[in-house]
Design an enzyme around this catalytic site. Structure first.
Site, PDB file in Angstrom:
ATOM      1  CD  GLU A  81      20.901   0.051  12.066  1.00 15.39           C
ATOM      2  OE1 GLU A  81      20.060   0.678  12.738  1.00 15.39           O
ATOM      3  OE2 GLU A  81      20.622  -0.962  11.404  1.00 15.39           O
ATOM      4  CE  LYS A 271      15.960   0.037  13.594  1.00 15.13           C
ATOM      5  NZ  LYS A 271      17.312  -0.094  13.059  1.00 15.13           N
ATOM      6  CG  ASP A 287       9.743  16.818  15.861  1.00 15.81           C
ATOM      7  OD1 ASP A 287      10.121  15.694  16.226  1.00 15.81           O
ATOM      8  OD2 ASP A 287       8.930  17.509  16.508  1.00 15.81           O
ATOM      9  CG  HIS A 384      24.822  -5.150  10.384  1.00 17.25           C
ATOM     10  ND1 HIS A 384      24.267  -3.912  10.220  1.00 17.25           N
ATOM     11  CD2 HIS A 384      24.964  -5.344  11.705  1.00 17.25           C
ATOM     12  CE1 HIS A 384      24.078  -3.381  11.399  1.00 17.25           C
ATOM     13  NE2 HIS A 384      24.490  -4.221  12.321  1.00 17.25           N
TER      14      HIS A 384
END
Ligand code: MEV
Length: 431
Positions: A81, A271, A287, A384
């Site tokens: 991202e 998130k 993990d 972004h």
């Protein structure tokens, strides 16, 4: 439907995939571009999982200037991202000039369960359990010997009555210390050995009622494997671009309050935290599914899903912190096998699991600081879309000259996909 796919050679698997799904898109040889140039390394890679047909490559980046408890780290991050690494790096630099990050690992205990059903007398079961408890330790000794030498091992074994939640259901609740290892294999092996002991002894000792062990497995919920990272600075030092410190800090605290008040915002907020955390977890061969699952469960610890980060202003000082369970390791698993993981560990100066927990928590905090700072000021799209511009241009197949021309055009403008395409077509003389 295909039988025996796993028995095919890698070449045959590729042929099957090619003939069934890919023949109309590219020539069969294209598969070989996915191979590593070093055959030994490729073989190692192929042995990580089953049915491999290629390699899936993600970018490895670094975020420098993380001052954590007075040590400066450069942190490797693996993710796709755009903006995340830039944002994290900017936040790390800001906090390096405002006192740095401070961390505390509260404990590193992990948990495993033997889930069993017993339809007899409760007291008799508890009595049976206290009789066999020493045996559970004794018969796992060959498995725990190495771990005990490294300061770990089984720290407690307890029988829990769960019959209020489910009829006849009990748990053997076992806690472990696993040193610098994540410890999943160690925990599961110990639990399976204990299961054998319980089953054998129950036949011999429990005269009434039947005991049935249904399953034995570690828990990925690790609220006792917890790290806290924090930063603080006078609000007067918090000015952001042309916004003065008090206003910025106050708005920041309000943004965190929203993430504590509303689940929709909380999930997006967390998130963002995990954008930073997962990237380091993946870079270090840990993990990320386990870390994600534990983090989100921990976010509900007060009975409602909330922010993983907290902020407040006290006596004109802005405080910002994260508390998060991180069951990770720096030995075992992929850490010695995967060449990129080995490199990442070296960049981090071969940390202990405890140090890596601290570093990862700081990256989560930095990412959240950067995201919320953007959201309460100019919004996230500015940064972004600038990063995303490169992706759009690659997707369009722009040449270096065309890219330069378009990047210059958007220098002081908001990037939109349709405008980029329009400009690209103009340059190409298509409209
Ligand atoms: C995007 O990947 C992450 C953010 O949405 C996080 C947030 O809203 O805090 C920017």
């Amino acid at each position: 439907m295909i039988n025996g796919f796993s028995k095919l050679t890698k070449k045959q698997k590729r042929q099957w995939i090619y003939q069934n799904y890919l023949f109309q898109y590219f020539p069969e040889e294209v598969f070989s571009i996915y191979d590593l140039s070093d055959d030994k390394l490729q073989k190692l890679h192929d042995d990580f999982i089953e049915n491999t047909i290629g390699n899936y490559v993600l970018p490895l980046a670094v975020a420098p200037n993380f001052f954590i408890d007075d040590h400066c780290y450069t942190v490797p991050m693996v993710l796709e991202e755009s903006s995340v690494v830039a944002a994290v790096s900017k936040a790390a630099k800001f906090w390096s000039q405002h006192g740095g990050f401070h961390c505390r690992v509260r404990s590193m205990e992990k948990v495993g369960h033997i889930h069993l059903f017993f339809d007899g007398n409760k007291q008799e079961l508890f009595q049976f359990f206290s009789q066999i408890e020493p045996l559970l330790y004794k018969e796992t000794q060959p498995l725990t010997e190495n771990m005990r030498r490294r300061g770990g091992g089984i720290s407690s074994i307890m029988l829990k009555d769960m019959t209020d939640s489910l009829e006849h259901y009990y748990q053997v609740f076992v806690t472990f210390l696993t040193g610098d290892a994540m410890g999943a294999n160690f925990i599961n092996s110990c639990l399976e050995q204990m299961t054998k002991t319980i089953e054998r002894e129950s036949i011999a000792r429990l005269t009434k009622g039947s005991l049935e062990v249904l399953m034995s497995i570690l828990s990925n919920y690790t609220p006792q494997c917890l790290v806290k990272a924090e930063v603080s600075t006078p609000v007067s030092q918090m000015s952001f671009e042309d916004i003065e410190g008090v206003t910025f800090a106050t708005d920041f605290v309000r943004a965190i309050a929203i993430a504590n008040a509303d689940v929709y915002r909380a999930v997006t907020h967390n998130k963002g935290v995990m954008n930073g955390i997962d990237a380091v977890v993946i870079a270090t061969g840990n993990d990320f599914r386990a870390v994600e699952a534990a983090a989100h469960a921990y976010a509900t610890k007060d009975g409602r899903y909330k922010s993983l980060t907290q902020a407040c202003i006290k006596d004109d000082i802005f405080h910002f912190s994260i508390e998060i369970p991180l069951a990770i390791g720096t030995v075992g698993g992929l850490t010695k096998l995967h060449p990129m993981v080995r490199t990442a560990m070296k960049i981090l100066e071969n940390p202990s699991a405890e140090t890596l927990m601290k570093i990862i928590a700081c990256v989560g905090l930095a990412q959240n600081f950067a995201a919320v700072s953007s959201l309460i000021t100019h919004g996230i799209q500015k940064g972004h879309m600038k990063m995303h511009l490169a992706n759009i241009l690659n997707q369009l197949g722009a040449t270096s000259e065309e890219k330069q021309q378009i990047i210059t055009y958007f220098k002081n403008k908001t990037v939109s996909y349709s405008e980029v395409v329009q400009l690209f077509n103009q340059i190409k003389g298509r409209e």
